[in-house]
Design a protein around this motif. Structure first.
Motif, short mmCIF file in Angstrom:
data_model
loop_
_atom_site.label_atom_id
_atom_site.label_comp_id
_atom_site.label_asym_id
_atom_site.label_seq_id
_atom_site.Cartn_x
_atom_site.Cartn_y
_atom_site.Cartn_z
N GLU A 1 6.65 3.05 -5.49
CA GLU A 1 6.72 2.05 -5.37
C GLU A 1 6.42 0.80 -6.94
N THR A 2 5.73 1.26 -8.41
CA THR A 2 5.58 1.10 -9.16
C THR A 2 6.75 1.09 -9.73
N ALA B 1 9.36 -0.35 -9.44
CA ALA B 1 9.72 -1.67 -9.87
C ALA B 1 9.48 -1.78 -11.29
N ASP C 1 10.81 -5.91 -12.64
CA ASP C 1 10.25 -6.65 -11.52
C ASP C 1 8.40 -6.22 -12.18
N ASN D 1 5.62 -8.33 -11.79
CA ASN D 1 5.10 -8.68 -10.49
C ASN D 1 4.96 -7.93 -9.47
N ARG D 2 5.76 -6.96 -9.27
CA ARG D 2 5.93 -6.37 -7.65
C ARG D 2 5.36 -5.04 -8.47
N SER E 1 0.73 -5.25 -9.24
CA SER E 1 0.81 -5.64 -7.54
C SER E 1 0.25 -4.19 -7.16
N ALA E 2 1.82 -3.26 -6.83
CA ALA E 2 1.40 -2.00 -6.50
C ALA E 2 0.95 -1.16 -7.29
#
Length: 153
Positions: free
Chosen positions: A98-99, A102, A107, A109-110, A113-114
């Motif tokens: 997911e990182t 993103a 993205d 920020n996402r 977070s990941a």
């Protein structure tokens, strides 16, 4: 007559014992001080003075934004999956993927977070894996010292 368009430098003056040598070139060369922007100072090559100019394109200054990529911890995720704790390792690999997605989408920020979630899952999996490995080694040592001595005499 292959030399019709050729240009040759003037011949060198012979040395006449202390007389001042005349300067080679075209005679009067106007000096521009300070030189205009875009012009090189005159360069003398083989008796000729050459003036060079450069063309500078006028335009808007460009500004580049450099985006940093969040760390995906994929190597640590694979290590914790194979060596430490299978369920948390799987979750860490999912967060690492997911990182990466993103990051590729831009993205930040996402991605951050990941990345933090993948790091946390990896640390937990590493801690649990070390804990279970230590418990396993202690149990093996106890088995061979206590229980094996009963059966072998």
């Amino acid at each position: 007559m292959a030399d019709q368009g050729a240009s040759y430098p003037p011949p060198a003056y012979p040395d006449k014992g202390g007389e001042a040598q005349p300067q080679q070139g075209y005679g009067f060369q106007p000096q521009q001080y300070p030189p205009q922007q875009g012009q090189y100072p005159p360069q003398q090559q083989g008796g000729f003075v050459q003036m060079g100019t450069t063309v500078q394109m006028a335009g808007q200054p460009t500004m580049m934004m450099v985006q940093s990529r969040a760390n995906d911890y994929m190597g640590l995720s694979i290590f914790t999956l194979l060596c430490c704790c299978l369920p948390l390792g799987i979750a860490a690999i999912v967060s690492s993927c997911e990182t990466q997605d993103a990051n590729n989408a831009g993205d930040i920020n996402r991605a951050q977070s990941a990345s933090n979630r993948a790091k946390l899952l990896n640390y937990w999996a590493l801690g649990l894996g070390i804990f279970f490995w230590v418990i396993g080694v202690i149990l093996i040592i106890l088995y061979f010292t206590l229980f094996a001595s009963i059966f072998w005499g």
